[in-house]
Scaffold this active site. Structure first.
Site, PDB file in Angstrom:
ATOM      1  CG  HIS A  77      -1.893  -1.123   1.247  1.00 46.96           C
ATOM      2  ND1 HIS A  77      -2.697  -1.386   2.341  1.00 46.96           N
ATOM      3  CD2 HIS A  77      -2.179  -2.091   0.334  1.00 46.96           C
ATOM      4  CE1 HIS A  77      -3.439  -2.455   2.089  1.00 46.96           C
ATOM      5  NE2 HIS A  77      -3.138  -2.902   0.888  1.00 46.96           N
ATOM      6  CG  HIS A 235      -7.640  -3.256  -1.542  1.00 51.53           C
ATOM      7  ND1 HIS A 235      -7.070  -2.217  -0.847  1.00 51.53           N
ATOM      8  CD2 HIS A 235      -6.920  -4.366  -1.214  1.00 51.53           C
ATOM      9  CE1 HIS A 235      -6.062  -2.674  -0.123  1.00 51.53           C
ATOM     10  NE2 HIS A 235      -5.951  -3.978  -0.335  1.00 51.53           N
ATOM     11  CG  ASP A 239      -3.294  -5.344  -2.731  1.00 56.01           C
ATOM     12  OD1 ASP A 239      -2.910  -4.410  -2.002  1.00 56.01           O
ATOM     13  OD2 ASP A 239      -4.095  -6.222  -2.346  1.00 56.01           O
ATOM     14  CG  HIS A 262      -0.008  -9.752  -2.466  1.00 54.13           C
ATOM     15  ND1 HIS A 262       0.165  -8.434  -2.840  1.00 54.13           N
ATOM     16  CD2 HIS A 262      -0.944  -9.741  -1.484  1.00 54.13           C
ATOM     17  CE1 HIS A 262      -0.625  -7.669  -2.107  1.00 54.13           C
ATOM     18  NE2 HIS A 262      -1.315  -8.439  -1.290  1.00 54.13           N
TER      19      HIS A 262
END
EC number: 3.5.1.108
Length: 293
Positions: A77, A235, A239, A262
């Site tokens: 973030h 969101h 990421d 991720h």
């Protein structure tokens, strides 16, 4: 692209999502070419941990960077906020193992960066724009992330969850037409009420709460209202930006992701790094004029 840093230092403190440990972060100006790097000021010798792809250690539900003497977790973030603000040279001092989650988004980081101000360190181009000449992709099951040749930078993300309040969502963002600060930064991390206990037993989300994450169950959102009707997918795009910034130079491309993680974000970054000649110096930011203020 030119080198930028912040005008003056700023500090933020808060709890880490996974560790549950409260840490303080101090972000300071850096010299041209120093890049973005963390300093674990709580450890002996205060080890430096560069925000570079080569230092990625693990990626379960967050991105962690590690050097021989120390590590720092959940960096995505803050790195996304720096990238979205055009900051590519900055020193980040932290007194613990995990970057604070704050409100679960990048908004407070964006506000802090804006308050600190930005200065241009060089008035000349420091690196040419890197372009994707052919598709590059990674896949795991039905999840994938790919980079497509494009004339302008674009990020498109899709998610699909078996919770009716989320379901299937898609969002496409062009930095030239929508600012990161308005379209992406406010989107908060999210989770599922029926998974909280198992994640905590696995040593994760020790610092998660209704104050720093959106939570839903099969009946709806536990802690509304949302900031966007499609806040979850925004969101995920946040990421992705943070993870790709570890390339140091984000190529001019259309990045397309679906049900990714991720882990897949980082795998794509590694595939790009192995295919495209990427600067060995510091992160140069988005292609010139790609962002609006």
């Amino acid at each position: 692209m030119r080198s930028h840093t912040i005008k003056k230092p700023f500090e933020r403190s808060g709890v880490g999502l996974h560790s549950g440990i409260t840490t303080q972060v101090k972000v300071l100006p850096a010299k041209p070419g120093e890049g973005r790097y963390f300093v674990r000021v709580d450890l002996p010798q205060q080890p430096i941990i560069p925000a570079k792809l080569a230092y990625v250690n693990q990626t379960p539900l967050s991105t962690e960077l590690k050097s021989p003497q120390g590590s720092v977790r959940t960096v995505e973030h803050l790195l996304a906020a720096l990238s979205g603000s055009g900051i590519n040279d900055v020193r980040i001092e932290i007194d613990g193992p995990e970057v604070p989650l704050l409100d679960g988004s990048a908004q407070q980081w964006i506000e802090a960066i804006a308050s600190a101000g930005m200065i241009e360190l060089t008035d000349e181009e420091t690196t040419p724009t890197v372009m994707i000449s052919s598709p590059i992709s990674v896949q795991e099951g039905d999840a994938f992330v790919l980079a497509l040749p494009a004339r302008e930078l674009r990020f498109t993300y899709g998610i699909d969850f078996a919770y009716s309040v989320i379901g299937n969502q898609w969002y496409s963002w062009n930095p030239a037409s929508e600012s990161f600060a308005e379209a992406i930064a406010p989107a908060r991390t999210f989770g599922f009420a029926d998974q909280i206990e198992s994640l905590k037993q696995a040593g994760l989300i020790k610092g998660g709460s209704l104050e720093n994450a959106l939570v839903c169950d099969h009946q709806g959102w536990v802690n509304p209202p949302l900031r966007f009707s499609n806040e979850p997918v925004r969101h995920k795009l946040l990421d992705l930006v943070g993870d790709l910034s570890l390339l140091e130079t984000i190529p001019l491309a259309h990045f397309l992701a679906y049900k990714a993680s991720h882990k897949l974000h980082i795998e794509l970054a590694k595939a790009i790094h192995g295919t495209v000649k990427v600067s060995e110096h510091h992160f140069k930011g988005f292609p010139e004029n790609a962002l609006t203020s």
